[in-house]
Motif scaffolding. Structure first.
Motif, PDB file in Angstrom:
ATOM      1  N   ASN A 145       0.936  -1.261   0.208  1.00  0.00           N
ATOM      2  CA  ASN A 145       0.093   0.021   0.063  1.00  0.00           C
ATOM      3  C   ASN A 145       0.841   1.144   0.059  1.00  0.00           C
ATOM      4  N   ILE A 203      -3.938   0.653  -2.975  1.00  0.00           N
ATOM      5  CA  ILE A 203      -3.065  -0.264  -2.616  1.00  0.00           C
ATOM      6  C   ILE A 203      -2.307  -0.453  -3.863  1.00  0.00           C
ATOM      7  N   GLN A 219      -0.609   1.935  -8.799  1.00  0.00           N
ATOM      8  CA  GLN A 219      -1.554   2.288  -7.374  1.00  0.00           C
ATOM      9  C   GLN A 219      -3.136   2.282  -7.698  1.00  0.00           C
TER      10      GLN A 219
END
Length: 111
Positions: free
Chosen positions: A66, A72, A84
């Protein structure tokens, strides 16, 4: 759950003890742009994928960590690219390129 090839390859070549007592983090990195990225241990990544139902929510991706926030860090299984993705809504359309590989993140980041 079996680790996808690009993810399994990363964990094989970057094996090391977890950074924290819980065994969750393998790397906790600050990137050149100031972003904070955490790469989870293989066990923690498998648990994250199960908990968030990533296989169903983001087909073709595998979560590996993360950003120390609401996103995440995922690997595109077919290319190894790291992106991401917001946890809510978890949608591949929202994916932002982070690096060409997990190894690149480790090489570019500072612990």
């Amino acid at each position: 759950m079996k680790l996808p090839v690009p993810v399994a390859d990363f964990y094989r070549t970057h094996a090391r003890p977890a950074l924290d007592a819980s065994g969750q983090y393998l790397y906790d990195l600050t990137m050149p742009d100031g972003a904070q990225l955490r790469i989870f241990t293989a066990q923690a990544a498998i648990q994250l994928n199960d908990d968030l139902d990533v296989e169903e929510q983001l087909p073709g991706f595998f979560a590996v960590g993360n950003d120390a926030g609401d996103d995440i860090l995922c690997v595109k299984i077919d290319t190894g690219e790291v992106v991401q993705v917001p946890m809510s809504p978890m949608d591949a359309i929202e994916a932002l390129h982070v690096a060409d590989s997990l190894s690149q993140i480790v090489a570019d980041g500072v612990e």
